[in-house]
Design an enzyme around this catalytic site. Structure first.
Site, PDB file in Angstrom:
ATOM      1  N   ASP A 142      50.681  52.496 -28.447  1.00 31.32           N
ATOM      2  CA  ASP A 142      49.982  53.448 -29.567  1.00 31.32           C
ATOM      3  C   ASP A 142      51.623  53.664 -30.377  1.00 31.32           C
ATOM      4  O   ASP A 142      51.360  53.968 -31.522  1.00 31.32           O
ATOM      5  CB  ASP A 142      49.726  54.800 -28.838  1.00 31.32           C
ATOM      6  CG  ASP A 142      48.326  54.637 -27.670  1.00 31.32           C
ATOM      7  OD1 ASP A 142      48.066  53.207 -27.436  1.00 31.32           O
ATOM      8  OD2 ASP A 142      47.426  55.314 -27.505  1.00 31.32           O
ATOM      9  N   GLU A 193      39.259  45.817 -26.232  1.00 29.90           N
ATOM     10  CA  GLU A 193      39.350  46.474 -24.786  1.00 29.90           C
ATOM     11  C   GLU A 193      38.429  46.127 -24.418  1.00 29.90           C
ATOM     12  O   GLU A 193      38.091  45.823 -23.145  1.00 29.90           O
ATOM     13  CB  GLU A 193      39.672  47.710 -24.435  1.00 29.90           C
ATOM     14  CG  GLU A 193      41.326  48.091 -24.133  1.00 29.90           C
ATOM     15  CD  GLU A 193      41.789  49.391 -23.868  1.00 29.90           C
ATOM     16  OE1 GLU A 193      40.971  50.415 -22.924  1.00 29.90           O
ATOM     17  OE2 GLU A 193      43.450  49.250 -23.313  1.00 29.90           O
ATOM     18  N   LYS A 220      35.816  47.473 -28.980  1.00 28.04           N
ATOM     19  CA  LYS A 220      35.739  48.908 -29.199  1.00 28.04           C
ATOM     20  C   LYS A 220      36.500  49.965 -30.185  1.00 28.04           C
ATOM     21  O   LYS A 220      36.638  50.804 -30.308  1.00 28.04           O
ATOM     22  CB  LYS A 220      36.868  49.165 -27.722  1.00 28.04           C
ATOM     23  CG  LYS A 220      37.376  50.221 -27.257  1.00 28.04           C
ATOM     24  CD  LYS A 220      38.242  50.687 -25.834  1.00 28.04           C
ATOM     25  CE  LYS A 220      38.219  51.847 -25.718  1.00 28.04           C
ATOM     26  NZ  LYS A 220      39.291  51.549 -24.233  1.00 28.04           N
TER      27      LYS A 220
HETATM   28  C1  BGC Z   1      42.829  52.155 -26.433  1.00 25.42           C
HETATM   29  C2  BGC Z   1      44.231  52.002 -26.211  1.00 25.42           C
HETATM   30  C3  BGC Z   1      44.408  52.651 -26.295  1.00 25.42           C
HETATM   31  C4  BGC Z   1      44.554  53.846 -25.238  1.00 25.42           C
HETATM   32  C5  BGC Z   1      45.247  55.298 -25.383  1.00 25.42           C
HETATM   33  C6  BGC Z   1      41.858  52.963 -25.193  1.00 25.42           C
HETATM   34  O1  BGC Z   1      41.328  53.874 -25.244  1.00 25.42           O
HETATM   35  O2  BGC Z   1      41.852  51.211 -25.467  1.00 25.42           O
HETATM   36  O3  BGC Z   1      44.705  50.856 -27.510  1.00 25.42           O
HETATM   37  O4  BGC Z   1      46.558  52.460 -26.197  1.00 25.42           O
HETATM   38  O5  BGC Z   1      43.313  54.604 -24.892  1.00 25.42           O
HETATM   39  O6  BGC Z   1      45.518  55.644 -26.775  1.00 25.42           O
END
Ligand code: BGC
Length: 762
Positions: free
Chosen positions: A353, A479, A591
């Protein structure tokens, strides 16, 4: 206009209180306190009463049902540290509470221009005594250890007793929820109090973590203008000052100075706590407020974005940028966690992030802090090297998917460790910083080593097959699709990483031969390896589907069945909370932005039609269940010319936490999305791109807005972009000519505020 800088909410409903604890957090990148009420809520109300120190952690073991080789055995989690929030106000035995007696008025607000949070209350006690109170808090942006609370109490219809009870409490625990994978399932009792002290009006409480053996200390002092007497009480977990004030009609002013110190930053946190407190308690609360305002004046000078045409969005944008400032770590052992310092979601971990969603803002608006964030990855490079070995790689550094100190914390490898793209993301952010600032010193000292070590991993996990370089068994940003071969995003970022490793090598060879030699010796990097980087980059396989004329997300994605969206009820989203991962993995369903995000980050790898077709294809099957998604779609919708969509996605990002659209703001604000809001404006509506030796803009003002103004820094130049309905005015202050393109037309401004005007002929 003031309300454009103010966030307020007066609800006392149970359902809003938890969310508002996150929204009204006060933090400064080191220390964060949730917006709980000093005096608390009724017993039966849920609350996450939290105070956090960035990078202060406990190590806990991970329990696996079936543990395999190389799984991390422990993980780090953020600690809810000693609570210094509590202040109780008593009048003749009646205790003030917003849930007792009568509320004549109540207002609470965050002032983002001045840097404080305040509650204004007019309360009538059950026995009819009236108090007017202003309760103000701040986490000092200048003196990072300081969290101060100020009370101004007016007795409206009596002149009797008022007692102030101020507590430091070490009996705290972390929040858990066994049914939400985004929140910790266990390990709630972490801290044990080792020392409680009261000495010469100074309260001090020390607590320790069991396994990581870190200590946190709160040192507190009070000042009260109407003090009659003070007494102290303590037990083994808390200490309290009881201040009786003078009788009479005077207005009571009370300030509580709390200094937090910890063993990660201080050799002797107890002693340092005392010293810092002695110094800082000399400042009046008013002085501290002035310092906040001055600090923020500097921050907003470049960071602010103003729009004419939508008040609510304006407020949302400022809130998001303010939160980023509150969240950003200011030393090289800390970073920005997914929830900043506003809550415990994702256990205080740092993810990609930072690099992909948050660093762009800091790189272009606050490069000193960008540098700090980048340095954090350098500081943790040895952990990444060690992890690479654990994963079976001979060379290189494999950065952890989620972490605090640098060790992998992800226990679910398909959506964790398999996200090797984090290596590419980190390298990418170093290069973007370099291109935006021209800071060669930083690259020499830190950047080159990180880019070389991350590049090595691609040679470890990739291989040549029929002349193309392929990368198998990874997970991309999406994801909902795991462990695939040739994820387009991963391959494109790997290519960028490899290409730049070879480029930096050449650049340093030409300019800094000695330094390069030493670095290569130290990390045993050979010319052959550099050549191999270059070859792998040039031969990188980027999946493309001839029929659909899109980049395939990976080798098998397009062969799967499409998720049955039509029959999926709204309450089944986010899918991750309602379906087994395998069910999700079997379908074409995303997602979050994956290929679409890659098309933004490395846009020159695909032509416009491929980018457009891919957007059209993936948009239909993206759930946006991750808050990281909408910003990427907004940016790319702007690029393609889908103005309305760009705007709709932007709206989603800008008020995501203020309106709690994901329903989990109680666990903390979504910092990546907050950076995404800035990107959707600057990269989206203004079409900014950092190219290799110039910067380009392609402004398209949303139809609803009258104008948009933002600023950024580029290679020492200060640039102001003013977008109006029919023209864009760009003013540049620079000592040397900068290369800038506006809608493909090149300019080379130099001097003090040269103004370039590009009329919009479209
Ligand atoms: C996302 C990831 C992200 C993480 C923390 C997850 O829901 O799929 O990409 O790094 O959240 O924000």
């Amino acid at each position: 206009m003031r309300n454009r800088w103010i966030i307020s909410d007066n609800s006392l409903q149970i359902k809003d209180l938890l969310k508002n604890e996150s929204i009204f957090n006060v933090a400064n990148g080191y220390l964060g306190v949730r917006g709980n009420f000093e005096e608390g809520y009724p017993e039966s109300y849920p609350t996450i009463r939290g105070t956090y120190i960035n990078a202060f952690y406990e190590k806990v073991s991970i329990a696996y049902g079936e543990k395999a080789y190389g799984f991390p055995e422990t993980m780090q989690k953020i600690v809810n540290v000693i609570d210094s929030q509590t202040v109780n106000i008593m009048i003749d035995g009646e205790k003030f509470s917003l849930f007792d007696g009568t509320i004549k008025s109540f207002n609470r607000f965050l002032d983002m221009d001045k840097g404080f949070y305040k509650r204004e209350i007019w309360w009538v006690s059950p026995k009819g005594k009236e108090l007017k109170m202003e309760i103000t808090r701040l986490a000092s942006l200048k003196y990072l250890e300081l969290y101060a609370i100020n009370y101004r109490i007016e007795k409206v219809n009596f002149d009797g007793d008022v007692t102030i009870e101020s507590v430091i409490n070490g009996d705290v625990s972390n929040y858990t929820d066994a049914n939400d994978p985004r929140v910790a399932a266990g390990h709630s009792h972490i801290l044990s109090v080792s020392c409680v002290n009261e000495d010469k009006n100074i309260l001090q409480l020390t607590a320790k973590t069991q396994t990581s053996k870190e200590a946190v200390v709160v040192t507190t002092k009070h000042q009260c203008n109407e003090e009659e007497s003070v007494s102290y009480e303590k037990d083994e977990k808390s200490v309290k000052a009881i201040i009786k004030t003078k009788l009479g009609k005077e207005v009571i002013e009370f300030t509580k100075y709390n200094v937090y110190t910890d063993s990660r930053r201080y050799e002797n946190p107890k002693q340092s706590g005392r010293e810092i407190l002695e110094k800082l308690s000399l400042y009046s609360f008013e002085d501290l407020l002035k310092e906040q305002e001055n600090y923020l004046k500097e921050f907003w000078k470049i960071a602010d974005i103003s729009i004419e045409g939508d008040e609510k969005l304006q407020q949302g944008i400022r809130f998001n940028l303010y939160e980023l400032l509150q969240a950003v770590g200011k030393d090289s052992i800390s970073n920005i966690s997914a929830k900043g310092l506003s809550g415990e979601g994702y256990e205080g971990h740092y993810f990609w992030d930072t690099e992909i969603y948050i660093l762009p803002f800091f790189t272009l608006c606050y490069p000193q802090l960008a540098k700090q964030l980048l340095k954090y990855r350098y500081t943790t490079l040895d952990y990444a090297r060690k992890r690479a070995k654990e994963l079976g790689h001979k060379k290189g550094a494999a950065y952890p998917w989620r972490t605090i100190i640098g060790e992998e914390c992800s226990s679910y490898f398909p959506a964790g460790t398999a996200q090797y793209h984090i290596n590419g993301d980190i390298a990418y952010s170093y290069i973007q910083y370099f291109l935006a600032t021209g800071d060669m010193e930083f690259i020499k000292e830190f950047g080159a080593e990180v880019v070389f070590e991350t590049a090595r991993i691609w040679l470890e996990i990739g291989h040549f097959h029929k002349g193309r370089f392929r990368i198998d068994a990874v997970t991309g940003p999406d994801e909902y699709t795991a462990i695939v071969n040739n994820n387009y995003y991963t391959n494109v970022l790997a290519k960028y990483n490899l290409k730049w490793a070879a480029k930096l090598y050449e650049l340093l060879k030409e300019k800094e031969g000695n330094l390069l030699r030493k670095l290569c010796e130290r990390i045993q990097l050979s010319e052959e390896e550099i050549q191999a980087f270059d070859e792998a980059a040039k031969a990188m396989y980027l999946p493309y589907d001839e029929n659909l004329k899109i980049n395939a997300q990976d080798d098998t994605f397009l062969k799967k069945a499409v998720w049955n969206f039509k029959d999926t009820p709204k309450d089944k989203y986010p899918l991750l909370l309602n379906y087994h991962p395998l069910t999700i993995y079997r379908y074409q369903v995303l997602k979050q932005a994956d290929t679409v995000l890659a098309h933004f980050l490395v846009e020159d790898e695909a032509d416009f039609n491929t980018i457009k077709n891919s957007y059209d294809y993936y948009e239909k099957i993206t759930t946006h269940d991750s808050s990281l998604s909408c910003a990427a779609y907004s940016i790319m919708a702007s690029k393609i010319g889908y103005a309305e969509k760009a705007y709709e996605y932007f709206i989603e990002t800008s008020r995501l936490d203020l309106d709690d659209t994901h329903g989990n703001t109680k666990d903390g604000v979504h910092t990546a999305n907050m950076g995404g809001t800035w990107m959707a404006i600057v990269y989206g509506f203004a079409g900014l791109r950092i190219k290799e030796d110039y910067i380009s803009l392609d402004p398209k003002l949303p139809a609803m807005w009258k104008e948009l103004v933002f600023r950024f820094l580029y290679r020492g130049a200060e640039i102001k972009v003013h977008m109006r309905k029919d023209c864009t005015e760009v003013s540049v202050r620079s000592k040397v000519p900068v290369r800038l393109k506006i809608k493909e037309v090149e300019y080379n401004p130099v001097g003090d505020w040269q103004v370039l005007i590009k009329n919009d002929e479209a």
